[in-house]
Design a protein around this motif. Structure first.
Motif, short mmCIF file in Angstrom:
data_model
loop_
_atom_site.label_atom_id
_atom_site.label_comp_id
_atom_site.label_asym_id
_atom_site.label_seq_id
_atom_site.Cartn_x
_atom_site.Cartn_y
_atom_site.Cartn_z
N MET A 56 -26.14 2.86 41.82
CA MET A 56 -25.25 1.65 42.05
C MET A 56 -25.29 0.73 40.83
SD MET A 56 -23.97 2.48 45.06
CE MET A 56 -23.30 1.28 45.88
N ALA A 57 -26.38 0.36 40.63
CA ALA A 57 -26.36 -0.70 39.37
C ALA A 57 -25.81 -0.18 38.06
CB ALA A 57 -27.91 -1.03 39.01
N GLU A 58 -25.77 1.18 37.90
CA GLU A 58 -25.19 1.71 36.60
C GLU A 58 -23.87 1.65 36.58
OE1 GLU A 58 -24.75 6.21 34.83
OE2 GLU A 58 -26.84 5.67 35.39
N TYR A 59 -23.07 1.53 37.72
CA TYR A 59 -21.53 1.60 38.07
C TYR A 59 -20.94 0.34 38.19
CZ TYR A 59 -16.81 3.14 38.97
OH TYR A 59 -15.43 2.78 38.83
N TRP A 60 -21.36 -0.30 39.67
CA TRP A 60 -20.80 -1.37 40.27
C TRP A 60 -20.54 -2.85 39.47
CZ3 TRP A 60 -16.92 0.15 42.82
CH2 TRP A 60 -16.95 1.44 43.57
N PRO A 61 -21.80 -3.16 38.80
CA PRO A 61 -21.69 -4.17 38.24
C PRO A 61 -20.71 -4.37 36.80
CG PRO A 61 -23.93 -3.86 38.69
CD PRO A 61 -22.92 -2.55 38.90
N HIS A 62 -20.31 -3.04 36.59
CA HIS A 62 -19.48 -3.05 35.26
C HIS A 62 -18.19 -2.42 35.45
CE1 HIS A 62 -23.71 -3.52 33.63
NE2 HIS A 62 -24.00 -2.46 34.26
N VAL A 63 -17.56 -2.49 36.69
CA VAL A 63 -16.08 -2.14 36.89
C VAL A 63 -15.22 -2.74 36.11
CG1 VAL A 63 -14.31 -2.01 38.61
CG2 VAL A 63 -16.78 -1.33 39.07
N ALA A 64 -14.33 -2.13 35.41
CA ALA A 64 -13.38 -2.53 34.35
C ALA A 64 -12.43 -3.36 35.06
CB ALA A 64 -12.66 -1.39 33.62
N GLU A 65 -11.87 -4.50 34.47
CA GLU A 65 -10.74 -5.35 34.95
C GLU A 65 -9.63 -4.66 35.48
OE1 GLU A 65 -10.08 -9.00 33.13
OE2 GLU A 65 -12.16 -9.37 32.53
N ASP A 66 -9.24 -3.39 34.56
CA ASP A 66 -8.20 -2.61 35.09
C ASP A 66 -8.37 -1.64 36.11
OD1 ASP A 66 -9.64 -1.11 33.47
OD2 ASP A 66 -7.98 -0.36 32.06
N ALA A 67 -9.47 -1.64 36.54
CA ALA A 67 -9.88 -0.57 37.75
C ALA A 67 -9.07 -0.92 38.96
CB ALA A 67 -11.47 -0.76 38.14
#
Length: 183
Positions: A56-67
């Motif tokens: 989860m920490a690998e992905y969710w804190p780094h979701v792109a603004e255009d996601a």
């Protein structure tokens, strides 16, 4: 007393990931993703095992603004939600998390006794350590239409059965929810 829910995406044959640890087969449709967002919003605390926390920490804190908005919403929910991470190997955790290195069973008993909200446990290994002690109050299985043939099982081997009652079923395009409560 807080209620503890164990919910997970699971294959038809009972695995939460494949033999390589992959979960790409659990990709939720928008309705299911929103359902998870709404459910997660209502949780007081989220309990994570080390592997799930790292994923989860690998992905969710780094979701792109255009996601997609639904992903950005979950990103914010996850990073802000109070989390307790159980690990003997991690030395630090971030994103509103606290680290517990010893005795998960006693810590979960303490957390349950401290309030009257809802917590969830994420991570099959962590849940497997709690199930034999009667700490799980509700099971939510999000069954995907796939047979993996191996991987991490959702449930541990038990010395005695646990009686459950089906409380809800719900169909999504990518999974079926079966929600069980203690009988």
């Amino acid at each position: 007393m807080r209620k503890l829910i164990y919910g997970f995406g699971v294959s038809l044959d009972g695995y939460v990931n494949d033999r390589d640890g992959g979960i790409d087969w659990t990709d939720p449709d928008d309705e299911l993703h929103q359902f998870h967002n709404d459910r997660y919003r209502d949780l007081e605390i989220s309990l994570h095992g080390r592997r799930l926390y790292e994923l989860m920490a690998e992905y969710w804190p780094h979701v792109a603004e255009d996601a997609p908005p639904i992903e950005r919403e979950f990103s914010e929910l996850w990073t802000n939600k109070p989390k307790v991470v159980f690990s003997r190997t991690l030395t630090e955790v971030g994103w509103n998390s606290s680290l517990v290195r010893e005795n998960a069973v006693e810590e979960v008993r303490r957390l349950k006794a401290e309030g009257d909200g809802v917590m969830e446990v994420g991570g099959a290994n962590l849940a497997s350590s709690l199930i034999p002690h009667g700490l799980i109050d509700e099971y939510q299985l999000y069954i995907s239409p796939v047979i993996l043939g191996g991987g991490t099982p959702m449930f541990p081997a038990l010395d005695k059965r646990i009686g459950l009652r089906l409380a809800e079923t719900r169909h999504f395009d990518t999974a079926v929810l079966l929600r069980y409560v203690l009988d």
